[in-house]
Motif scaffolding. Sequence first.
Motif, PDB file in Angstrom:
ATOM      1  N   ILE A  31       0.984  -1.022  -0.257  1.00 60.72           N
ATOM      2  CA  ILE A  31       0.261   0.004   0.087  1.00 60.72           C
ATOM      3  C   ILE A  31       1.004   1.196   0.139  1.00 60.72           C
ATOM      4  N   HIS A  32       0.788   2.045  -1.091  1.00 56.65           N
ATOM      5  CA  HIS A  32       1.666   3.177  -1.194  1.00 56.65           C
ATOM      6  C   HIS A  32       0.712   4.487  -1.002  1.00 56.65           C
ATOM      7  N   LYS A  33       1.200   5.543  -0.322  1.00 61.99           N
ATOM      8  CA  LYS A  33       0.704   6.884  -0.589  1.00 61.99           C
ATOM      9  C   LYS A  33       0.957   7.431  -1.887  1.00 61.99           C
ATOM     10  N   CYS A  34      -0.076   7.656  -2.699  1.00 67.09           N
ATOM     11  CA  CYS A  34       0.382   8.030  -4.261  1.00 67.09           C
ATOM     12  C   CYS A  34       1.221   9.327  -4.184  1.00 67.09           C
ATOM     13  N   PRO A  35       2.443   9.384  -4.745  1.00 63.00           N
ATOM     14  CA  PRO A  35       3.165  10.658  -4.606  1.00 63.00           C
ATOM     15  C   PRO A  35       2.637  11.358  -5.688  1.00 63.00           C
ATOM     16  N   SER A  36       2.927  12.930  -5.234  1.00 68.48           N
ATOM     17  CA  SER A  36       2.300  13.804  -6.201  1.00 68.48           C
ATOM     18  C   SER A  36       2.623  13.826  -7.493  1.00 68.48           C
ATOM     19  N   THR A  37       3.730  13.252  -8.026  1.00 66.98           N
ATOM     20  CA  THR A  37       4.183  13.305  -9.250  1.00 66.98           C
ATOM     21  C   THR A  37       3.218  12.238 -10.106  1.00 66.98           C
ATOM     22  N   LEU A  38       2.422  11.381  -9.238  1.00 67.29           N
ATOM     23  CA  LEU A  38       1.798  10.276 -10.082  1.00 67.29           C
ATOM     24  C   LEU A  38       0.268  10.632 -10.269  1.00 67.29           C
ATOM     25  N   ILE A  39      -0.219  11.804  -9.451  1.00 65.59           N
ATOM     26  CA  ILE A  39      -1.672  12.274  -9.511  1.00 65.59           C
ATOM     27  C   ILE A  39      -1.982  12.749 -10.757  1.00 65.59           C
ATOM     28  N   SER A  40      -0.957  13.060 -11.948  1.00 68.39           N
ATOM     29  CA  SER A  40      -1.309  13.493 -13.077  1.00 68.39           C
ATOM     30  C   SER A  40      -1.476  12.099 -13.965  1.00 68.39           C
ATOM     31  N   THR A  41      -1.056  11.029 -13.671  1.00 69.24           N
ATOM     32  CA  THR A  41      -1.426   9.840 -14.215  1.00 69.24           C
ATOM     33  C   THR A  41      -2.503   9.032 -14.039  1.00 69.24           C
ATOM     34  N   PHE A  42      -2.879   9.234 -12.628  1.00 68.52           N
ATOM     35  CA  PHE A  42      -3.992   8.373 -12.070  1.00 68.52           C
ATOM     36  C   PHE A  42      -5.181   9.199 -11.877  1.00 68.52           C
ATOM     37  N   PHE A  43      -5.196  10.427 -11.802  1.00 64.51           N
ATOM     38  CA  PHE A  43      -6.352  11.279 -11.454  1.00 64.51           C
ATOM     39  C   PHE A  43      -7.259  11.110 -12.815  1.00 64.51           C
ATOM     40  N   THR A 129     -13.352   5.905 -20.012  1.00 61.91           N
ATOM     41  CA  THR A 129     -12.481   6.731 -19.884  1.00 61.91           C
ATOM     42  C   THR A 129     -11.712   6.232 -21.193  1.00 61.91           C
ATOM     43  N   ASN A 130     -10.831   7.352 -21.587  1.00 60.82           N
ATOM     44  CA  ASN A 130      -9.958   7.041 -23.013  1.00 60.82           C
ATOM     45  C   ASN A 130      -8.511   6.526 -22.550  1.00 60.82           C
ATOM     46  N   SER A 131      -8.167   6.834 -20.985  1.00 56.98           N
ATOM     47  CA  SER A 131      -7.154   6.649 -20.619  1.00 56.98           C
ATOM     48  C   SER A 131      -6.936   5.010 -20.082  1.00 56.98           C
ATOM     49  N   ALA A 132      -5.750   4.705 -20.140  1.00 60.71           N
ATOM     50  CA  ALA A 132      -5.293   3.271 -19.750  1.00 60.71           C
ATOM     51  C   ALA A 132      -4.157   3.189 -19.256  1.00 60.71           C
ATOM     52  N   TRP A 133      -3.807   2.407 -18.270  1.00 63.28           N
ATOM     53  CA  TRP A 133      -2.785   1.948 -17.677  1.00 63.28           C
ATOM     54  C   TRP A 133      -2.113   0.585 -17.803  1.00 63.28           C
ATOM     55  N   GLU A 134      -0.949   0.394 -17.976  1.00 61.61           N
ATOM     56  CA  GLU A 134      -0.422  -1.070 -17.734  1.00 61.61           C
ATOM     57  C   GLU A 134       0.510  -0.945 -17.068  1.00 61.61           C
ATOM     58  N   GLU A 135       0.815  -2.272 -16.723  1.00 62.01           N
ATOM     59  CA  GLU A 135       1.924  -2.528 -15.497  1.00 62.01           C
ATOM     60  C   GLU A 135       3.473  -1.954 -15.800  1.00 62.01           C
ATOM     61  N   THR A 163      10.989 -11.898 -12.179  1.00 65.16           N
ATOM     62  CA  THR A 163       9.725 -12.105 -13.351  1.00 65.16           C
ATOM     63  C   THR A 163       8.825 -13.161 -12.962  1.00 65.16           C
ATOM     64  N   HIS A 164       8.827 -13.814 -12.032  1.00 63.89           N
ATOM     65  CA  HIS A 164       8.112 -14.994 -11.670  1.00 63.89           C
ATOM     66  C   HIS A 164       6.978 -14.383 -10.915  1.00 63.89           C
ATOM     67  N   SER A 165       6.496 -13.262 -11.473  1.00 66.04           N
ATOM     68  CA  SER A 165       5.381 -12.436 -10.597  1.00 66.04           C
ATOM     69  C   SER A 165       4.497 -11.718 -11.615  1.00 66.04           C
ATOM     70  N   TYR A 166       3.163 -11.537 -11.165  1.00 65.30           N
ATOM     71  CA  TYR A 166       2.257 -10.938 -11.927  1.00 65.30           C
ATOM     72  C   TYR A 166       1.597  -9.889 -10.941  1.00 65.30           C
ATOM     73  N   LEU A 167       1.566  -8.685 -11.686  1.00 62.23           N
ATOM     74  CA  LEU A 167       1.586  -7.511 -11.014  1.00 62.23           C
ATOM     75  C   LEU A 167      -0.113  -6.762 -11.206  1.00 62.23           C
ATOM     76  N   SER A 168      -0.714  -6.325 -10.313  1.00 64.56           N
ATOM     77  CA  SER A 168      -2.017  -5.666 -10.675  1.00 64.56           C
ATOM     78  C   SER A 168      -2.199  -4.677  -9.405  1.00 64.56           C
ATOM     79  N   LEU A 169      -3.190  -3.742  -9.837  1.00 62.27           N
ATOM     80  CA  LEU A 169      -3.235  -2.528  -9.207  1.00 62.27           C
ATOM     81  C   LEU A 169      -4.790  -2.065  -8.548  1.00 62.27           C
ATOM     82  N   ILE A 170      -4.912  -1.648  -7.449  1.00 62.04           N
ATOM     83  CA  ILE A 170      -6.036  -1.026  -6.725  1.00 62.04           C
ATOM     84  C   ILE A 170      -5.875   0.187  -6.218  1.00 62.04           C
ATOM     85  N   ALA A 171      -6.675   1.023  -6.656  1.00 63.66           N
ATOM     86  CA  ALA A 171      -6.581   2.705  -6.012  1.00 63.66           C
ATOM     87  C   ALA A 171      -7.708   2.906  -5.069  1.00 63.66           C
TER      88      ALA A 171
END
Length: 184
Positions: A31-43, A129-135, A163-171
């Motif tokens: 669980i990460h506090k979203c850095p302010s530099t990433l708000i423009s990506t995730f907002f 949304t037209n935006s998309a995010w990939e790992e 690389t024996h891992s699979y990443l996913s994301l919740i916000a």
Amino acid sequence: RKKRRKMESKGKKTLEKQIVKESPFYMEINIHKCPSTLISTFFPLFFADSAKDANKKQKVKEDLKLIVCWQKTTNDMSSYSDQVQQERDDCTKLFVDWAKEVCNKVKAKDHWIDFIDPSSGKPFLGSHTNSAWEETDDSIQLLGYDILELGCCRVVSHEKLKTHSYLSLIATTAPLSVVEQELQ
């Protein structure tokens, strides 16, 4: 040949909590506090309808948490085969089913939460949304994770699982205490 791309990481600074679940499947949850530099990506991704709402953006900036979920895989996810694709599909299903349950619990406590649909890169619960995010988006490096350049493609690498891992994301904008309780 694998070439490692790593930025100077702020990941350790943004990490608020780590949880490791062994059942019903192995998952490491950071669980990460979203850095302010990433708000423009995730907002724009999660709050496209509120793009011009400065108050909403400020509130999200203060409260947004990115929950990075890692599943351990049998196969090396940096290669491609029918076996690897089947395991990816299995991991996607496990994650989506689990994430829907977590989201329902957090939403029942009147907090906003959503997750990235691994098959589309778009929010699962939110409006279109037209935006998309990939790992393998460069933004993941700001949370302290490595991206490997493989020539024809990129793969995200876990610190221990590689690389024996699979990443996913919740916000979510829920308080850490609520998130922790519902992830247990």
